[in-house]
Design an enzyme around this catalytic site. Structure first.
Site, PDB file in Angstrom:
ATOM      1  CE  LYS A  52       9.962 -14.192 -11.802  1.00 35.78           C
ATOM      2  NZ  LYS A  52      10.547 -15.034 -10.783  1.00 35.78           N
ATOM      3  N   GLY A  57       3.906  -4.428 -10.039  1.00 29.94           N
ATOM      4  CA  GLY A  57       2.691  -4.542  -9.228  1.00 29.94           C
ATOM      5  C   GLY A  57       2.943  -5.224  -7.897  1.00 29.94           C
ATOM      6  CB  CYS A  58       4.793  -8.284  -7.006  1.00 36.32           C
ATOM      7  SG  CYS A  58       3.783  -9.388  -8.039  1.00 36.32           S
ATOM      8  CB  THR A  59       7.680  -3.782  -6.225  1.00 35.42           C
ATOM      9  OG1 THR A  59       8.541  -4.828  -6.694  1.00 35.42           O
ATOM     10  CG2 THR A  59       8.476  -2.799  -5.391  1.00 35.42           C
ATOM     11  CB  ALA A  62       5.701  -6.079  -1.244  1.00 36.17           C
TER      12      ALA A  62
END
Length: 163
Positions: A52, A57-59, A62
């Site tokens: 998401k 974690g996704c940030t 990325a």
């Protein structure tokens, strides 16, 4: 060990190394239609799936790929992110963190399912997994134990000889 692995929810993928990568097309954060075939014969593809936009974690993942963008390009590869978020969500995420690569919207889970990426139970988000696809469209490496903050190093270590 990541929290997902500790909970017995480690990422898994049905598309195996040495197999043809499933074709796909999807809209990115800028409204452009991106196809896997756009890169055939031109560049290897780092296809990373994540749960998401704008979550910790996704940030971290990325931003790691953003910070390693030049090195990944120098290794002959492009980066494509995929999640079930919308193009509008991806646009805000990419702008907020200055992401220089395409993030593909997959709200109907067509790409997620084509690659056999497990979904996080209850939430239905894609789990975190990365496919390294060579210029001929073959899956050369699958990374299921993604370390978000160090993902560029994981990718670069495996990209040698793939592109």
């Amino acid at each position: 060990m990541g929290i997902m692995a500790m909970l017995g929810l480690a990422a898994a993928a049905e598309v195996a190394e040495g197999t043809k990568a499933p074709a796909f097309e999807a809209q990115d954060q800028n409204g452009a239609l991106v196809r896997l075939s756009d890169f055939q014969g031109k560049a290897a593809v780092v296809l990373y799936f994540y749960p998401k936009d704008d979550t910790p974690g996704c940030t971290a993942e990325a931003c790691s790929l953003r910070d390693g963008f030049a090195a990944i390009q120098a290794a002959g590869a492009v980066i494509l992110g995929v999640s079930a978020d919308t193009s509008q969500s991806h646009r805000a995420f990419a702008e907020k963190y200055h992401l220089p690569f395409s993030i593909l919207a997959d709200p109907d889970h067509r790409i997620i399912e084509a690659y056999g990426v497990k979904k996080i139970p209850v939430l239905g988000y894609a789990s975190r997994v990365t496919f390294l696809i060579d210029r001929q469209g073959m899956v050369r490496k699958v990374i299921t134990e993604v370390v978000p903050k160090d993902h560029t190093q994981q990718v670069l270590a495996l990209l040698k000889g793939i592109s």
